[in-house]
Design an enzyme around this catalytic site. Sequence first.
Site, PDB file in Angstrom:
ATOM      1  CG  ASN A  11      23.215   7.979 -58.218  1.00  0.00           C
ATOM      2  OD1 ASN A  11      24.063   7.413 -58.907  1.00  0.00           O
ATOM      3  ND2 ASN A  11      22.348   8.837 -58.705  1.00  0.00           N
ATOM      4  N   GLY A  13      26.217   5.629 -59.641  1.00  0.00           N
ATOM      5  CA  GLY A  13      26.932   6.523 -60.556  1.00  0.00           C
ATOM      6  C   GLY A  13      27.705   7.587 -59.785  1.00  0.00           C
ATOM      7  CG  ASP A  71      20.252  17.244 -52.800  1.00  0.00           C
ATOM      8  OD1 ASP A  71      19.868  16.100 -53.109  1.00  0.00           O
ATOM      9  OD2 ASP A  71      19.518  18.236 -52.919  1.00  0.00           O
ATOM     10  CB  SER A  72      23.829  16.680 -57.471  1.00  0.00           C
ATOM     11  OG  SER A  72      23.642  15.287 -57.372  1.00  0.00           O
ATOM     12  CG  PHE A 153      24.603   8.914 -62.970  1.00  0.00           C
ATOM     13  CD1 PHE A 153      25.939   9.251 -62.833  1.00  0.00           C
ATOM     14  CD2 PHE A 153      23.668   9.615 -62.212  1.00  0.00           C
ATOM     15  CE1 PHE A 153      26.341  10.262 -61.959  1.00  0.00           C
ATOM     16  CE2 PHE A 153      24.065  10.617 -61.334  1.00  0.00           C
ATOM     17  CZ  PHE A 153      25.404  10.945 -61.205  1.00  0.00           C
ATOM     18  N   GLY A 154      21.807   9.261 -64.974  1.00  0.00           N
ATOM     19  CA  GLY A 154      20.814  10.339 -64.856  1.00  0.00           C
ATOM     20  C   GLY A 154      20.555  11.058 -66.175  1.00  0.00           C
ATOM     21  CE1 TYR A 155      16.113  14.476 -65.753  1.00  0.00           C
ATOM     22  CE2 TYR A 155      17.475  14.303 -63.772  1.00  0.00           C
ATOM     23  CZ  TYR A 155      16.229  14.351 -64.373  1.00  0.00           C
ATOM     24  OH  TYR A 155      15.098  14.270 -63.602  1.00  0.00           O
ATOM     25  CE  LYS A 176      28.886  13.418 -64.825  1.00  0.00           C
ATOM     26  NZ  LYS A 176      27.810  12.524 -64.386  1.00  0.00           N
ATOM     27  CG  HIS A 181      27.242  18.820 -61.393  1.00  0.00           C
ATOM     28  ND1 HIS A 181      27.565  18.012 -62.472  1.00  0.00           N
ATOM     29  CD2 HIS A 181      26.328  18.112 -60.671  1.00  0.00           C
ATOM     30  CE1 HIS A 181      26.860  16.901 -62.417  1.00  0.00           C
ATOM     31  NE2 HIS A 181      26.104  16.930 -61.325  1.00  0.00           N
TER      32      HIS A 181
HETATM   33  P1  ITT Z   1      21.324   9.780 -53.138  1.00  0.00           P
HETATM   34  O1  ITT Z   1      20.299  10.740 -52.548  1.00  0.00           O
HETATM   35  O2  ITT Z   1      21.312   8.437 -52.503  1.00  0.00           O
HETATM   36  O3  ITT Z   1      22.681  10.384 -53.247  1.00  0.00           O
HETATM   37  P2  ITT Z   1      19.895  10.286 -55.611  1.00  0.00           P
HETATM   38  O4  ITT Z   1      20.066   9.807 -57.020  1.00  0.00           O
HETATM   39  O5  ITT Z   1      18.492  10.240 -55.024  1.00  0.00           O
HETATM   40  O6  ITT Z   1      20.910   9.457 -54.679  1.00  0.00           O
HETATM   41  P3  ITT Z   1      19.853  13.165 -55.393  1.00  0.00           P
HETATM   42  O7  ITT Z   1      18.675  13.214 -54.496  1.00  0.00           O
HETATM   43  O8  ITT Z   1      21.011  14.092 -55.161  1.00  0.00           O
HETATM   44  O9  ITT Z   1      20.499  11.717 -55.479  1.00  0.00           O
HETATM   45  O10 ITT Z   1      19.303  13.366 -56.877  1.00  0.00           O
HETATM   46  C1  ITT Z   1      20.159  13.686 -57.873  1.00  0.00           C
HETATM   47  C2  ITT Z   1      19.527  13.367 -59.221  1.00  0.00           C
HETATM   48  O11 ITT Z   1      19.938  14.397 -60.138  1.00  0.00           O
HETATM   49  C3  ITT Z   1      20.081  12.059 -59.762  1.00  0.00           C
HETATM   50  O12 ITT Z   1      19.253  10.961 -59.430  1.00  0.00           O
HETATM   51  C4  ITT Z   1      20.137  12.340 -61.262  1.00  0.00           C
HETATM   52  O13 ITT Z   1      18.868  12.108 -61.840  1.00  0.00           O
HETATM   53  C5  ITT Z   1      20.422  13.846 -61.314  1.00  0.00           C
HETATM   54  N1  ITT Z   1      21.884  14.063 -61.361  1.00  0.00           N
HETATM   55  C6  ITT Z   1      22.708  14.506 -60.371  1.00  0.00           C
HETATM   56  N2  ITT Z   1      23.987  14.534 -60.779  1.00  0.00           N
HETATM   57  C7  ITT Z   1      23.981  14.095 -62.045  1.00  0.00           C
HETATM   58  C8  ITT Z   1      24.986  13.866 -62.993  1.00  0.00           C
HETATM   59  O14 ITT Z   1      26.285  14.049 -62.722  1.00  0.00           O
HETATM   60  N3  ITT Z   1      24.622  13.417 -64.194  1.00  0.00           N
HETATM   61  C9  ITT Z   1      23.325  13.186 -64.501  1.00  0.00           C
HETATM   62  N4  ITT Z   1      22.317  13.345 -63.650  1.00  0.00           N
HETATM   63  C10 ITT Z   1      22.620  13.806 -62.430  1.00  0.00           C
END
Ligand code: ITT
Length: 210
Positions: A11, A13, A71-72, A153-155, A176, A181
């Site tokens: 990822n 981001g 893992d987040s 990124f993400g949410y 940020k 977190h």
């Molecule tokens: P890796 O496993 O390769 O690290 P991933 O995106 O699949 O990449 P995760 O399995 O940890 O990672 O999923 C985390 C998801 O949670 C991530 O794709 C986002 O959708 C969300 N997420 C985690 N941290 C975030 C953040 O700081 N801001 C926004 N969304 C977040």
Amino acid sequence: MKPTIVIATRNSGKLREFQNLLLPVGSEILSLKDVSIEQEFEESGQTFAENARLKAIAYSRLTQFPVLADDSGLEVAALGGRPGIHSARYAGSGASDSDRIRKLLQELSPFPGSRDARFVCALSLAQDGNILLESEGECRGIIIDEPRGANGFGYDPIFLFTELGITFAELSESEKNLYSHRAHAVTSLIQKLHGFSIVNLQQQIVNRKS
Ligand code: ITT
């Protein structure tokens, strides 16, 4: 010699955030791509911590360097903590961040007054298949109906950080990195790292085993 840490994420981001968050450690930060690791990791754990641990162990067996895995995800109270550990796959494989946001807002629409949420980040640092350090961080906020902001990124666009009254996507990256977190988890990891030189990690593992 400058110590090196590999960040076990695909990822971009997350990777960018880690590059800044880990500046105080003074390490060279490499990605999986930099060390030519192409294997995908199947997340089979039941918790963020378990997934981070399994990821760190698996990838650290593929490189000589210490590996930091994250893992987040986002836990929404009205949805019983979902999407949680399934945050990345919430809208199926191939879905975009916007697809995931749309799905989450749809699922939340029957609960207009109940918007509490938290981001969680579990970190695990491993070398040669051994866990060296672990930490966790969280950040509380609420989910808003209309995405706001273009950063992150993400949410991030629907996560309103109540302390500042703006979404994570409206914060600059350095802002940020003060509140997220991931920032809390990295700060906690760095505190544990105190007196625990990355350069000497290998030696410390040997000492622990003997
Ligand atoms: P890796 O496993 O390769 O690290 P991933 O995106 O699949 O990449 P995760 O399995 O940890 O990672 O999923 C985390 C998801 O949670 C991530 O794709 C986002 O959708 C969300 N997420 C985690 N941290 C975030 C953040 O700081 N801001 C926004 N969304 C977040």
